[in-house]
Scaffold this active site. Sequence first.
Site, PDB file in Angstrom:
ATOM      1  N   HIS A 112     -10.101  13.434 -53.214  1.00 19.67           N
ATOM      2  CA  HIS A 112      -9.174  14.195 -54.055  1.00 19.67           C
ATOM      3  C   HIS A 112      -9.143  15.663 -53.600  1.00 19.67           C
ATOM      4  O   HIS A 112      -8.067  16.261 -53.457  1.00 19.67           O
ATOM      5  CB  HIS A 112      -9.630  14.090 -55.510  1.00 19.67           C
ATOM      6  CG  HIS A 112      -8.841  14.911 -56.481  1.00 19.67           C
ATOM      7  ND1 HIS A 112      -7.915  14.361 -57.339  1.00 19.67           N
ATOM      8  CD2 HIS A 112      -8.853  16.243 -56.748  1.00 19.67           C
ATOM      9  CE1 HIS A 112      -7.386  15.319 -58.087  1.00 19.67           C
ATOM     10  NE2 HIS A 112      -7.943  16.469 -57.750  1.00 19.67           N
ATOM     11  N   GLU A 113     -10.330  16.229 -53.351  1.00 17.56           N
ATOM     12  CA  GLU A 113     -10.384  17.640 -52.938  1.00 17.56           C
ATOM     13  C   GLU A 113      -9.844  17.824 -51.526  1.00 17.56           C
ATOM     14  O   GLU A 113      -9.210  18.841 -51.223  1.00 17.56           O
ATOM     15  CB  GLU A 113     -11.826  18.158 -53.043  1.00 17.56           C
ATOM     16  CG  GLU A 113     -12.400  18.120 -54.452  1.00 17.56           C
ATOM     17  CD  GLU A 113     -11.490  18.780 -55.476  1.00 17.56           C
ATOM     18  OE1 GLU A 113     -10.836  19.794 -55.142  1.00 17.56           O
ATOM     19  OE2 GLU A 113     -11.408  18.284 -56.603  1.00 17.56           O
ATOM     20  N   HIS A 164      -6.212  18.395 -51.567  1.00 17.57           N
ATOM     21  CA  HIS A 164      -5.831  19.789 -51.810  1.00 17.57           C
ATOM     22  C   HIS A 164      -5.956  20.628 -50.536  1.00 17.57           C
ATOM     23  O   HIS A 164      -5.147  21.531 -50.291  1.00 17.57           O
ATOM     24  CB  HIS A 164      -6.710  20.386 -52.907  1.00 17.57           C
ATOM     25  CG  HIS A 164      -6.440  19.841 -54.276  1.00 17.57           C
ATOM     26  ND1 HIS A 164      -5.170  19.734 -54.796  1.00 17.57           N
ATOM     27  CD2 HIS A 164      -7.278  19.362 -55.239  1.00 17.57           C
ATOM     28  CE1 HIS A 164      -5.229  19.213 -56.025  1.00 17.57           C
ATOM     29  NE2 HIS A 164      -6.496  18.974 -56.299  1.00 17.57           N
ATOM     30  N   GLU A 198      -2.352  17.650 -59.372  1.00 15.97           N
ATOM     31  CA  GLU A 198      -3.518  16.807 -59.660  1.00 15.97           C
ATOM     32  C   GLU A 198      -3.132  15.329 -59.603  1.00 15.97           C
ATOM     33  O   GLU A 198      -3.903  14.497 -59.114  1.00 15.97           O
ATOM     34  CB  GLU A 198      -4.094  17.170 -61.037  1.00 15.97           C
ATOM     35  CG  GLU A 198      -4.745  18.538 -61.101  1.00 15.97           C
ATOM     36  CD  GLU A 198      -5.861  18.698 -60.082  1.00 15.97           C
ATOM     37  OE1 GLU A 198      -6.679  17.772 -59.940  1.00 15.97           O
ATOM     38  OE2 GLU A 198      -5.900  19.742 -59.409  1.00 15.97           O
TER      39      GLU A 198
END
Length: 630
Positions: free
Chosen positions: A159-160, A163, A237
Site C-alpha cells: 500500500h505504501e 504511494h 487511499e
Amino acid sequence: MNFFERQARARRSSSRLIVLFALAVLAIVVAVDLMVLLVIGPRPGALLASTVVALAVIGIGSLFRIASLRGGGEPVAQQLGGVPVAEDTRDPQLRRLRNVVEEMSIASGVPVPKIYVLEQEAGINAFAAGYSTSDAVVAVTRGALDRLNRDELQGVVAHEFSHILNGDMRLNVRLIGVLFGILMIGIIGRKILLHGRGFRNSATIMVVVGAIAAMSVGSLGMFFGRMIKAGVSRSREVLADASAVQFTRQTAGIAGALKKIGGLDGGSRLAHREDAEEVSHMLFGDGAGLRGLFATHPPLLQRIQALEPGFRPEHLSRLQAQWLANPPDGLQEDIALGLVAPGEALPQVDRALAVTPPMVAAQVAHPHDDDYQRAHAVVAAISEPLHDIATHREAAMPLILGLLLDDDATVRRRQQVEIAARLGAAAADHAAQLRETQLQDLHPMLRMPLAALAFPVLRRRPRPQLESFLDTVHAVVHADDQVSLFEYCLGRLLEVQLREALDPARYIRFGRRKPGNVKQEFATLLAVVAQAGNPGDRAAAQHAYLAGMQRVLPRDHLPYAPPAGGVQALDAVWEPLDALDPLAKQVMVEAITAAVSHDGRISVAESELLRTICGVLHCPLPPTLEQLPH
C-alpha cells in the site's frame, strides 16, 4: 490507469492543491479583515496592514515548514519518533520488515527506501514520505510489527509503495508544508494565550483578546486544512488499497491488517495526536480520529468490504472478542502459516524474452504478483554472505566498485590504481578480493538488485565521502576509455540516486516538455541503445533505431547517426528527457522498448539495460519484463 497517467493525475492534483490553498488563504485574510473592521472600523490603512500581516504570517509559516522538510522523508519519520532499522539487524521482526521492503523495492524497480519503526506507537499504522524514490522513507509502527503476520505486513508495505510509485508521497509532503501556513495565525494565538496567563493589567487583557481572535481565525484555517487533506487523501487511499492487491495478487494480507485495526483496542491511532493530525493524510489508517467531512480515509468497514464483499459488521465483532482474550502475534502466525517458496528461478543469461512496447510501459511502477515472486527469488539467489556485505557500512563501497572491475587484468590494475588514489589501498584491495571471491560468477540479473541493497548504506555516508565515492566510480568506469553500457548505466544510476538523496527538495517537479522539444535527445538515446544492442551490425542497429523513432517521432526524419562518443553521449540527454511530461515519458519507454526489441525479443542483458535507463529517467521497472504463467 498506468504509471504515466497516474503521474499526470498527481501533477493535476498539485495544481488543485495550489488553488485550494489560495482559496483558504483568501478566506483567512477576509476573516482577519472583518475582525479588524469590527474592532476599529472601516480604516483603509488598518485593513491594508492586516491583509499584509496575515499574508506574511501565512507565507512565512509555509516557507518555514517547507524548508524544515527539505531532507525529504526522514524529518517526518523523526518528528513522529521513528527509529531507523539497521541494514544488518538480526532482530526477527525488524529483519522480516527489511526483507519485505527490500523485496518490494526490487520488484518495483526503485531504490530500497530508508526504513523506520515508530517504537512508541502501539497502534497498527504506516506511511511513506519523501520527494522522490531516492529519498523515500517507509515507516511502520511497533504495533504493526507485533500484530501483523508477514502477508499482512506485505499488504501494508505494498500500500505504501503504491504511494511512492504514484507520486502521492511527494504531494503529501508538500501538503504538510503549505497547510502549516494557514494554521500559523491560530498557533500564534494559542502561544500568546498560553504565555499570557497570570497577568491582569489592561494591556495584557487586550493581548489575550487578540489571541482569542487569532485562535478563532485559526479554527477557520484548521477547517480548510482538514477539508483539503480529506479531499486529497480519501480517493488515493482507495486506489492504494487496490494497487496493493494488484501488486501482491491476494486480498488476505491487506484485508487482514485492516481487520486487526478494527478488532484491536489500539486500532490505528497514534499516541502523538498533534503530530498525527499534521500527517493524517499520509497514514495507512486513521491516526488522528477524524470523522465525517474531515475523514482522511474511507470508513474501515467499507475498505474491508471492498476487498472481501461478504465481510459483515458481526464478523468484526467476533474478531474483537477473540483478540480481546488472545491478542494476535505476527511472528507466531508466520510459523503457523509456513514459509512461502521463493518462486521461479532466475532466467538463463542467454535466454530471450518476448515483450512488446505497450506491455513494458504498462509495467512501469506497476508491479504484479509475478514481480514480487521474482523479487523473492532474486533476494534468495543472493547468498547470505553477499547480502551481509551489501548492507555493511564499510563494505558497500568496495562491493559497488567490485561490480565495475573489468575482466581484462591490465584494465583492472588501472582501475585499482584509481580506487587507491581516491579511497585508499585497502578499499582497492577489498574491491578486487570481492570480485574474485563473490562477484566473478554473479548472475547479470543480480548486479542491479545488489546495488539496490547497498544503496541505503551508501547514502548514510557524509557528503564529502559520497562525493569522493562518485568521483571514484567515474574514474573506474572511464579507466580504459571504453565505457560499456552496464558500467555507464550503473555509474549514472548511482549518481542520480545519491545526489537526489543528498538534496531531495531539488527533485520534486513534474516535467512538462513534449517529445517535439527534445528531438535530438531522443535520436541520441535511441542511436546509442540500437548500437549497443547490435554491435558490429549497422543495418540491424539502424532498423532498431528506426523502430524506436517511429514510436516517438513518426513524422520526423532524423537519420541514424551513432554518436562518436558512444555511450558517453548520453550525458547530454538525461536532464532534457527527465523533464518530459509524464505521458510523454510513456511514449519514450515504448520507443526504447521498440528499439531493443525490434526483432520481437530481447536478451536478459538488454532487459537490464532497459531497466537501468528507465531508472535514471525515474520510470522504475520490475526485475524482469515477462510475465510468469498463471
